[in-house]
Motif scaffolding. Structure first.
Motif: not given
Length: 231
Positions: A203-204, A195-199, A230-231
């Protein structure tokens, strides 16, 4: 029963970005029906299947209709209500004593369907019908700018139209994108090899801009506000 009436413009926005697949998990989460009308089917499947440019998208849409992700709704009542709405909506704005045609049958059919079924929302990306429901005076100003001449509103016909619209909520493909984002339906694009949370924000941002560039009437400022939320 819960339902959404979905216009061709929103279907096309999703199809041209290979995002039609999000409708099935969204429908399961919604626990209701996603409906289209016969005019929409003609517009997004039957007609483009005879062309070269949009044949692939038409086949993609045809598949989800056959799988009942999108259900076709037909009735005599729908036809009659659509014709009534078409007559009213195309006799609201006028210039030099001539009424301005602003909607076609496919758009009005979806609106009529939402009314008949008391749907939770009408999903439409096209700006004209959304403004007609939400802000007809802003639409009048846009028509004036587009046509380069004064535009007047027939208040009697607008009042009649508004009486029919008082319970109609409007969504766009962008709202479907946001729902898919919140439900982590879109996460498959950022989970390759972990999983890449920084992306997540990318994505949004990417998904919203994708539908905007293919017809969804969402502004740059709206996208910026959504991303800040959503930041």
């Amino acid at each position: 029963m819960k339902s959404l009436a979905i216009d061709s413009s929103s279907i096309i926005s999703l199809a041209t970005n290979s995002l039609l697949w999000i409708l099935e998990p969204l429908k399961k989460q919604f626990q209701g029906e996603f409906y289209i009308t016969d005019s929409v089917k003609q517009e997004v499947i039957n007609h483009p299947l005879t062309s070269k440019r949009f044949k692939l998208e038409a086949l993609m849409i045809k598949e989800i209709v056959e799988e009942d992700v999108l259900s076709l709704y037909q009735s005599t009542e729908l036809r009659q209500e659509s014709l009534r709405l078409l007559a009213i909506s195309n006799n609201i704005f006028k210039s030099k004593n001539e009424y301005i045609k602003i909607l076609d049958l496919a758009e009005v059919e979806c609106l009529a369907l939402a009314i008949i079924l008391n749907s939770d929302a009408l999903v439409v990306d096209e700006r004209t019908i959304r403004l007609l429901v939400e802000d007809p005076y802003k639409l009048s100003k846009l028509l004036k700018k587009k046509l380069g001449k004064d535009v007047k509103i027939d208040t009697k016909n607008l009042k009649e139209f508004n009486l029919k619209m008082k319970k109609i909520n409007i969504l766009r493909s962008s709202e479907l994108i946001i729902a898919a984002y919140e439900l982590k339906i879109l996460d498959k694009y950022i989970t390759n090899k972990g999983f890449h949370p920084e992306l997540k924000k990318d994505l949004l941002d990417g998904a919203l801009w994708a539908v905007k560039l293919h017809g969804c009437s969402i502004t740059d400022d709206e996208i910026d506000e959504i991303l800040l939320h959503y930041k």
